[in-house]
Design a protein around this motif. Structure first.
Motif, PDB file in Angstrom:
ATOM      1  N   GLU A 506       1.993 -33.820 -46.445  1.00 21.24           N
ATOM      2  CA  GLU A 506       1.020 -33.744 -47.535  1.00 21.24           C
ATOM      3  C   GLU A 506       1.695 -33.937 -48.891  1.00 21.24           C
ATOM      4  OE1 GLU A 506      -2.605 -30.882 -47.643  1.00 21.24           O
ATOM      5  OE2 GLU A 506      -0.973 -29.849 -48.715  1.00 21.24           O
ATOM      6  N   GLU A 507       2.794 -33.217 -49.102  1.00 20.72           N
ATOM      7  CA  GLU A 507       3.475 -33.280 -50.392  1.00 20.72           C
ATOM      8  C   GLU A 507       4.302 -34.553 -50.548  1.00 20.72           C
ATOM      9  OE1 GLU A 507       6.903 -30.633 -52.612  1.00 20.72           O
ATOM     10  OE2 GLU A 507       5.233 -29.581 -51.656  1.00 20.72           O
ATOM     11  N   ASP A 508       4.944 -35.009 -49.457  1.00 16.26           N
ATOM     12  CA  ASP A 508       5.897 -36.124 -49.572  1.00 16.26           C
ATOM     13  C   ASP A 508       5.502 -37.382 -48.817  1.00 16.26           C
ATOM     14  OD1 ASP A 508       7.504 -34.517 -51.131  1.00 16.26           O
ATOM     15  OD2 ASP A 508       8.731 -33.819 -49.455  1.00 16.26           O
ATOM     16  N   ALA A 509       4.557 -37.300 -47.879  1.00 14.85           N
ATOM     17  CA  ALA A 509       4.243 -38.457 -47.027  1.00 14.85           C
ATOM     18  C   ALA A 509       5.531 -39.133 -46.575  1.00 14.85           C
ATOM     19  CB  ALA A 509       3.340 -39.451 -47.764  1.00 14.85           C
ATOM     20  N   ALA A 510       6.476 -38.317 -46.100  1.00 16.70           N
ATOM     21  CA  ALA A 510       7.827 -38.809 -45.837  1.00 16.70           C
ATOM     22  C   ALA A 510       7.893 -39.800 -44.693  1.00 16.70           C
ATOM     23  CB  ALA A 510       8.758 -37.630 -45.553  1.00 16.70           C
ATOM     24  N   ILE A 511       7.029 -39.633 -43.692  1.00 14.79           N
ATOM     25  CA  ILE A 511       6.975 -40.551 -42.556  1.00 14.79           C
ATOM     26  C   ILE A 511       5.524 -40.937 -42.312  1.00 14.79           C
ATOM     27  CG2 ILE A 511       9.018 -39.490 -41.476  1.00 14.79           C
ATOM     28  CD1 ILE A 511       7.022 -38.204 -39.449  1.00 14.79           C
ATOM     29  N   ALA A 512       5.319 -41.872 -41.390  1.00 10.90           N
ATOM     30  CA  ALA A 512       3.959 -42.251 -40.990  1.00 10.90           C
ATOM     31  C   ALA A 512       3.815 -41.999 -39.490  1.00 10.90           C
ATOM     32  CB  ALA A 512       3.672 -43.711 -41.316  1.00 10.90           C
ATOM     33  N   PRO A 513       3.236 -40.851 -39.094  1.00  7.74           N
ATOM     34  CA  PRO A 513       2.972 -40.637 -37.669  1.00  7.74           C
ATOM     35  C   PRO A 513       1.989 -41.697 -37.166  1.00  7.74           C
ATOM     36  CG  PRO A 513       2.683 -38.614 -38.941  1.00  7.74           C
ATOM     37  CD  PRO A 513       2.780 -39.737 -39.922  1.00  7.74           C
ATOM     38  N   LEU A 514       2.197 -42.182 -35.956  1.00  8.38           N
ATOM     39  CA  LEU A 514       1.303 -43.193 -35.395  1.00  8.38           C
ATOM     40  C   LEU A 514       0.490 -42.638 -34.229  1.00  8.38           C
ATOM     41  CD1 LEU A 514       3.649 -46.334 -35.419  1.00  8.38           C
ATOM     42  CD2 LEU A 514       1.803 -45.782 -37.020  1.00  8.38           C
ATOM     43  N   TYR A 515       1.202 -42.176 -33.196  1.00 15.55           N
ATOM     44  CA  TYR A 515       0.475 -41.671 -32.036  1.00 15.55           C
ATOM     45  C   TYR A 515       1.322 -40.723 -31.212  1.00 15.55           C
ATOM     46  CZ  TYR A 515       2.897 -45.553 -29.574  1.00 15.55           C
ATOM     47  OH  TYR A 515       3.837 -46.433 -29.062  1.00 15.55           O
ATOM     48  N   GLN A 516       0.622 -39.927 -30.432  1.00 15.52           N
ATOM     49  CA  GLN A 516       1.242 -39.056 -29.448  1.00 15.52           C
ATOM     50  C   GLN A 516       1.352 -39.866 -28.166  1.00 15.52           C
ATOM     51  OE1 GLN A 516      -0.615 -35.243 -29.219  1.00 15.52           O
ATOM     52  NE2 GLN A 516       0.321 -34.690 -27.262  1.00 15.52           N
ATOM     53  N   ASP A 517       2.556 -39.960 -27.653  1.00 12.22           N
ATOM     54  CA  ASP A 517       2.847 -40.889 -26.572  1.00 12.22           C
ATOM     55  C   ASP A 517       2.155 -40.491 -25.268  1.00 12.22           C
ATOM     56  OD1 ASP A 517       3.963 -43.167 -25.603  1.00 12.22           O
ATOM     57  OD2 ASP A 517       5.986 -42.359 -25.345  1.00 12.22           O
ATOM     58  N   GLY A 518       1.744 -41.493 -24.554  1.00 14.88           N
ATOM     59  CA  GLY A 518       1.209 -41.304 -23.213  1.00 14.88           C
ATOM     60  C   GLY A 518       1.853 -42.312 -22.286  1.00 14.88           C
ATOM     61  N   SER A 519       1.801 -42.049 -21.021  1.00 19.54           N
ATOM     62  CA  SER A 519       2.378 -42.970 -20.039  1.00 19.54           C
ATOM     63  C   SER A 519       1.359 -43.262 -18.956  1.00 19.54           C
ATOM     64  CB  SER A 519       3.637 -42.367 -19.397  1.00 19.54           C
ATOM     65  OG  SER A 519       4.657 -42.188 -20.335  1.00 19.54           O
ATOM     66  N   ALA A 520       1.154 -44.544 -18.702  1.00 18.02           N
ATOM     67  CA  ALA A 520       0.381 -44.961 -17.540  1.00 18.02           C
ATOM     68  C   ALA A 520       1.399 -45.342 -16.470  1.00 18.02           C
ATOM     69  CB  ALA A 520      -0.509 -46.145 -17.886  1.00 18.02           C
ATOM     70  N   ILE A 521       1.341 -44.670 -15.343  1.00 22.96           N
ATOM     71  CA  ILE A 521       2.382 -44.868 -14.336  1.00 22.96           C
ATOM     72  C   ILE A 521       1.803 -45.242 -12.981  1.00 22.96           C
ATOM     73  CG2 ILE A 521       3.929 -43.234 -15.475  1.00 22.96           C
ATOM     74  CD1 ILE A 521       3.262 -41.286 -13.125  1.00 22.96           C
ATOM     75  N   LEU A 522       2.636 -45.886 -12.200  1.00 23.25           N
ATOM     76  CA  LEU A 522       2.409 -46.056 -10.775  1.00 23.25           C
ATOM     77  C   LEU A 522       3.568 -45.370 -10.073  1.00 23.25           C
ATOM     78  CD1 LEU A 522       1.304 -49.782 -10.246  1.00 23.25           C
ATOM     79  CD2 LEU A 522      -0.105 -47.745  -9.940  1.00 23.25           C
ATOM     80  N   MET A 523       3.271 -44.410  -9.215  1.00 19.88           N
ATOM     81  CA  MET A 523       4.318 -43.760  -8.426  1.00 19.88           C
ATOM     82  C   MET A 523       3.801 -43.556  -7.014  1.00 19.88           C
ATOM     83  SD  MET A 523       6.540 -40.278  -9.076  1.00 19.88           S
ATOM     84  CE  MET A 523       5.279 -39.097  -8.534  1.00 19.88           C
ATOM     85  N   ARG A 524       4.551 -44.009  -6.041  1.00 22.05           N
ATOM     86  CA  ARG A 524       4.115 -43.921  -4.652  1.00 22.05           C
ATOM     87  C   ARG A 524       3.860 -42.461  -4.279  1.00 22.05           C
ATOM     88  NH1 ARG A 524       4.974 -49.085  -3.529  1.00 22.05           N
ATOM     89  NH2 ARG A 524       6.851 -50.052  -4.395  1.00 22.05           N
ATOM     90  N   ASN A 525       2.760 -42.228  -3.558  1.00 24.21           N
ATOM     91  CA  ASN A 525       2.385 -40.849  -3.260  1.00 24.21           C
ATOM     92  C   ASN A 525       3.305 -40.184  -2.257  1.00 24.21           C
ATOM     93  OD1 ASN A 525       1.549 -42.031  -0.851  1.00 24.21           O
ATOM     94  ND2 ASN A 525      -0.623 -42.010  -1.420  1.00 24.21           N
ATOM     95  N   LYS A 526       4.260 -40.928  -1.715  1.00 26.70           N
ATOM     96  CA  LYS A 526       5.263 -40.322  -0.837  1.00 26.70           C
ATOM     97  C   LYS A 526       6.340 -39.584  -1.623  1.00 26.70           C
ATOM     98  CE  LYS A 526       4.840 -43.474   3.081  1.00 26.70           C
ATOM     99  NZ  LYS A 526       5.593 -44.282   4.072  1.00 26.70           N
ATOM    100  N   ILE A 527       6.401 -39.835  -2.937  1.00 28.08           N
ATOM    101  CA  ILE A 527       7.393 -39.169  -3.776  1.00 28.08           C
ATOM    102  C   ILE A 527       6.862 -37.795  -4.144  1.00 28.08           C
ATOM    103  CG2 ILE A 527       8.840 -39.365  -5.827  1.00 28.08           C
ATOM    104  CD1 ILE A 527       9.087 -41.665  -3.765  1.00 28.08           C
ATOM    105  N   LYS A 528       7.592 -36.765  -3.771  1.00 28.31           N
ATOM    106  CA  LYS A 528       7.152 -35.397  -4.010  1.00 28.31           C
ATOM    107  C   LYS A 528       8.153 -34.662  -4.905  1.00 28.31           C
ATOM    108  CE  LYS A 528       3.762 -36.101  -1.160  1.00 28.31           C
ATOM    109  NZ  LYS A 528       2.394 -36.318  -1.674  1.00 28.31           N
ATOM    110  N   ASP A 529       7.601 -33.805  -5.753  1.00 28.18           N
ATOM    111  CA  ASP A 529       8.399 -32.876  -6.580  1.00 28.18           C
ATOM    112  C   ASP A 529       9.393 -33.570  -7.497  1.00 28.18           C
ATOM    113  OD1 ASP A 529       7.129 -30.640  -5.430  1.00 28.18           O
ATOM    114  OD2 ASP A 529       8.475 -30.746  -3.702  1.00 28.18           O
ATOM    115  N   LEU A 530       9.028 -34.750  -7.994  1.00 25.74           N
ATOM    116  CA  LEU A 530       9.795 -35.372  -9.064  1.00 25.74           C
ATOM    117  C   LEU A 530       9.278 -34.728 -10.354  1.00 25.74           C
ATOM    118  CD1 LEU A 530      10.460 -39.208  -9.533  1.00 25.74           C
ATOM    119  CD2 LEU A 530      10.392 -37.561 -11.383  1.00 25.74           C
TER     120      LEU A 530
END
Length: 548
Positions: A506-530
């Protein structure tokens, strides 16, 4: 098909073949878990994953990126590590006691070995931690955050690194002295900067330490047995790990895949088991049973070089904030679960003592119409003595960064007449070096939380801090951070953190936030507890397995 199109298709095919051969995808070591079996008809316990960048370094005192942190988290062990629920659990520490005011912590170490057969000792921790402070590590501020005695004075060059509040009492006993009681200590100790190092080995390797697989020692669940730069690396189960019985995977192959189309091809041909999807692929796979989106507490933002003659102007930075349609960026361009963000602390992960979300309490900063942005831009140009500005944006050479940069270029040049943006794509490690040297105009940056507290986003803007990387300074912010670090009243501390963000944005506008990151993933359902952690190192493979 035209000649130009045929040539482009041939180049793509050739690149795909080269990646496969260079990364040894067709070898027995690169066999995917899908459709393969190990001994006695069991599924092969070999996991294949993709990474978007090479490892810059595996020196835990110098590492400052998510790729290195993930590798270090899986090949090394500290006093604590994160468990399957992201909580700190004792790792090399078998006993942890404190004095009455909780400023002196004593850790007893379990029996464990380095990969060269030598025991891991308390001296290994003392040496590594003091090396962090001695060599001005990019993450030495973590020792200040942890309240370790004299860390801040050492950072300010008022004391010597040897005066850091850590001491090996004997081979199995480590004593850590704090400036004040710190409820975050155990969580912080899970972070890779607090890992031990074998002094004799480090000094023997000299400036080559941790730059190749053979130049580093391991004491964690896995060993790094191969590392081909810009192509990939291989982990193997560490049979000498103290908790080896808990480790089910025999090996993990990690491949550097910067092109999302190549990643999809590798997944479809059963060469990798988990990939991040680009926006072009989301619609194609969103109904797939292996598809998922993950909202992460990671911030994607624009750094400004505050020494720049035009970008150093607050109104220009505000105008850049307002001129970007962030919702279209996340919903139309990325489509991976990312959400627009107008603050530095992401939404949904950090609550006040009263249970209110940090983002809801502080609201949005620097939002407005395109017309308001244009007015601010004109005023800022006039104050800077300019009529237009040509700036370059420093980005990593990944598909997502290029896509975001092209969108920003179009938005800023269309919505702010007189603004011209040039894109400069470089390898990930080089982008970080350019940022550290502040040799850029604007840099497309990311920040993942090191620990589960809003301060991990707020103390990075201290004057001269290794994460600042833009010559920004506000003494009021520095003072509030110092006060919040020792404030034991949680409600007062939370108010301080809310005000730190207000100063920054507010006081300095020091950076420009853009977005909170998200991930669209494909992971085989045989992979457990990663395990995917929201803070600190991103992945733990210790408990992962592959079902039949």
């Amino acid at each position: 098909m035209g000649k130009k199109m045929k040539t482009q298709m041939l180049l793509v095919l050739m690149a795909f073949v080269l990646i496969l051969s260079g990364c040894n995808f067709n070898s027995s070591e690169g066999t995917s878990s899908e459709g393969t079996e190990g001994e006695e008809g069991k599924a092969s316990q070999v996991l294949n994953v993709s990474e978007t960048a090479d490892i810059p370094t595996l020196d835990s005192t110098k590492a400052h990126d998510g790729v290195a942190f993930t590798v270090l988290n899986n090949v090394n062990e500290g006093l604590y590590r994160q468990d399957e629920n992201h909580q700190p659990i004792e790792a090399l520490a078998t006993e942890h006691t404190t004095n009455e005011d909780e400023t002196v912590h004593t850790f007893t170490l379990r029996d464990s070995k380095w990969s060269n057969g030598e025991p891991v000792t308390a001296q290994d921790f003392e040496y590594a931690w003091k090396r962090v402070m001695k060599d001005a590590s990019p993450y030495n501020f973590m020792f200040v955050t942890a309240s370790i005695k004299n860390a801040e004075a050492i950072m300010n060059e008022e004391k010597d690194a040897e005066e850091l509040g850590v001491k090996a009492v004997d081979e199995k006993t480590l004593e850590v002295t704090l400036e004040n009681a710190n409820p975050l200590l155990e969580s912080l100790l899970t972070f890779p900067t607090f890992l031990p190092q074998n002094q004799a080995f480090v000094e023997e390797q000299g400036d080559q330490y941790a730059l190749e697989a053979e130049n580093i020692l391991f004491n964690g669940p896995f060993k790094l047995v191969d590392w081909t730069h810009e192509q990939g690396w291989k982990y193997e189960k560490n049979a000498d790990y103290w908790d080896a019985e808990a480790v089910k995977l025999d090996a993990i192959n990690a491949y550097v895949v910067k092109d999302s189309t190549t990643g999809v091809n590798l997944y479809e041909t059963n060469k990798v088991d988990r990939i991040n999807l680009s926006s072009e692929s989301v619609d194609q796979y969103k109904e797939d049973e292996n598809f998922d989106t993950i909202l992460e507490p990671s911030l994607i933002f624009l750094r400004f070089n505050h020494n720049h003659p035009v970008l150093g102007n607050k109104k220009v930075r505000q105008a850049v904030n307002m001129a970007i349609d962030k919702e279209s960026l996340t919903d139309v361009i990325l489509k991976d679960g990312s959400t627009a963000l107008n603050g530095v602390v992401p939404k949904g992960f950090f609550q006040s003592p009263d249970g209110e979300d940090f983002r809801d309490l502080n609201g949005d900063f620097n939002t407005g119409t395109v017309e308001e942005a244009q007015k601010l831009f004109a005023e800022g140009l006039k104050e800077a003595g300019a009529t237009e500005v040509t700036a370059s944006i420093n980005i990593s050479d990944s598909d997502d960064h290029k896509k975001v940069a092209e969108y920003l270029q179009a938005q800023l040049e269309e919505n702010l007449p007189g603004f011209k943006l040039e894109i400069k794509a470089v390898p990930f490690a080089q982008r970080l070096e350019i940022e550290k040297a502040i040799e850029y105009d604007i840099s497309l940056s990311s920040w993942g939380p090191d620990y589960s507290d809003p301060m991990t986003y707020l103390d990075m803007w201290l004057k001269g801090g290794s994460a600042n990387r833009m010559d920004y300074h506000n003494p009021k912010l520095d003072e509030l951070v110092s006060q919040a670090r020792v404030e034991t009243d949680l409600a007062k501390r939370y108010d301080m953190m809310l005000n730190i963000e207000k100063i920054l944005l507010e006081e300095d506008a020091a950076i420009a936030p853009l977005y909170q990151d998200g991930s669209a993933i494909l992971m085989r359902n045989k992979i457990k507890d990663l395990i995917v952690h929201p803070t600190g190192a991103s992945f733990s493979y210790k408990w992962a397995s592959i079902e039949e």
